[in-house]
Design an enzyme around this catalytic site. Structure first.
Site, PDB file in Angstrom:
ATOM      1  N   CYS A  86      25.551  50.144 -53.720  1.00 27.80           N
ATOM      2  CA  CYS A  86      24.822  49.000 -54.246  1.00 27.80           C
ATOM      3  C   CYS A  86      25.526  48.448 -55.492  1.00 27.80           C
ATOM      4  CB  CYS A  86      23.370  49.378 -54.504  1.00 27.80           C
ATOM      5  SG  CYS A  86      22.249  47.966 -54.608  1.00 27.80           S
ATOM      6  N   HIS A 194      21.457  52.525 -49.440  1.00 26.25           N
ATOM      7  CA  HIS A 194      21.310  53.708 -50.286  1.00 26.25           C
ATOM      8  C   HIS A 194      21.168  54.988 -49.446  1.00 26.25           C
ATOM      9  CE1 HIS A 194      20.686  51.830 -54.303  1.00 26.25           C
ATOM     10  NE2 HIS A 194      20.287  50.802 -53.575  1.00 26.25           N
ATOM     11  N   GLU A 196      21.372  58.036 -50.502  1.00 26.35           N
ATOM     12  CA  GLU A 196      20.682  59.064 -51.278  1.00 26.35           C
ATOM     13  C   GLU A 196      19.166  58.928 -51.193  1.00 26.35           C
ATOM     14  OE1 GLU A 196      20.689  55.605 -54.136  1.00 26.35           O
ATOM     15  OE2 GLU A 196      21.983  56.365 -52.519  1.00 26.35           O
TER      16      GLU A 196
END
Length: 216
Positions: A86, A194, A196
Site C-alpha cells: 500500500c 494487504h 498481513e
C-alpha cells in the site's frame, strides 16, 4: 530478521510485526525512519501501509527521503528482498525501486473492501507459494492506488514478467488491472492489497499467509 519500517503516519507496522512474530514465528523488528542503517541480520525489509508524513505533497514522496531509505535502496541494489504494501508500494515507486506510479483512484474515493486478485506470475520469491492463475482474496484500503506506467515501461514489464498481481475487477482504475509489480531483478515487490490483514481465520481468511511465509 524481518525489518519493518515505521514512518510518522505508518499504521500497519504492528499488524505486520504480529503476522511475522506471532503467526509465523519469525524474528522481526520495527525500524524507525530516522535510523541510518538496517539491522545487520536483516533478510527481508517490509515497508508497511499507512499515510507516511500524512501523504502530504504526494503519497510516499516525502518518505522516499527519510534517512532509512538510503539503507533500503542500497540493500535492494545488493539483491536484498524488499516488500512494500500500500503506502509502502507508493514509497517504492517514488524511490525508483519499482517502475510506474500510483495515482488517485478513479472516482476520487477511498476504497476499503475485500478484493479478489489473480496471481499472474509465480516466477519470484514473493508469490512462489501460489499457483499461476489462482484467484485469492485480500483486503484493500487506499485512495491513491491506481497504477500507471507509460507504454514503453509497461511493455518492458510484460516482457520481464514483472506484473505479479491483477485485480479480478478493477476497483480503482489501475492500468490493466495491475495490483502488484516487481523490479526486473525480482527482489523488490510492491502491491496495494494487504496480505498481513488476512493471515488467520479470525481475520476472515488466510490468503495472505503464503506470501509472507515464502519470504522467510
Amino acid at each position: 530478521m524481518v525489518a519493518i519500517l515505521q514512518f510518522p503516519g505508518t499504521n500497519c507496522e504492528r499488524d505486520m510485526h504480529y503476522a511475522y512474530s506471532n503467526i509465523l514465528g519469525a524474528e522481526s523488528v520495527i525500524v524507525w525512519h530516522q535510523e541510518k542503517a538496517l539491522p545487520a541480520s536483516t533478510s527481508l525489509v517490509v515497508i508497511p501501509g499507512g499515510f507516511s508524513y500524512g501523504d502530504y505533497l504526494r503519497s510516499g514522496a516525502i518518505a522516499r527521503f527519510a534517512p532509512i531509505m538510503q539503507a533500503v535502496m542500497a540493500y535492494a541494489k545488493n539483491g536484498g528482498l524488499v516488500l512494500g504494501i500500500c503506502n509502502g508500494f507508493q514509497i517504492l515507486t517514488e524511490s525508483g525501486l519499482l517502475p510506474g506510479a500510483l495515482k488517485r483512484n478513479q472516482g476520487l474515493c477511498f476504497i476499503s473492501k475485500l478484493q479478489k486478485l489473480e496471481v499472474v506470475s509465480t516466477d519470484n520469491r514473493f508469490l512462489s507459494s501460489y499457483q499461476t492463475g489462482a484467484v485469492i482474496s485480500l483486503p484493500i484500503a487506499h485512495a491513491d492506488g491506481s497504477y500507471y506506467a507509460d507504454t514503453d515501461t509497461l511493455q518492458s514489464m510484460k516482457e520481464n514478467n514483472q506484473i505479479l498481481l491483477q485485480y479480478v475487477d478493477n476497483p480503482n482504475g489501475s492500468l490493466e488491472c495491475i495490483a502488484g509489480v516487481c523490479n526486473q531483478e525480482k527482489n523488490v515487490f510492491g502491491l496495494m492489497p494487504h496480505p498481513e490483514r488476512f493471515v488467520e481465520p479470525l481475520l476472515g481468511g488466510t490468503d495472505g499467509l503464503a506470501m509472507l511465509r515464502s519470504l522467510l
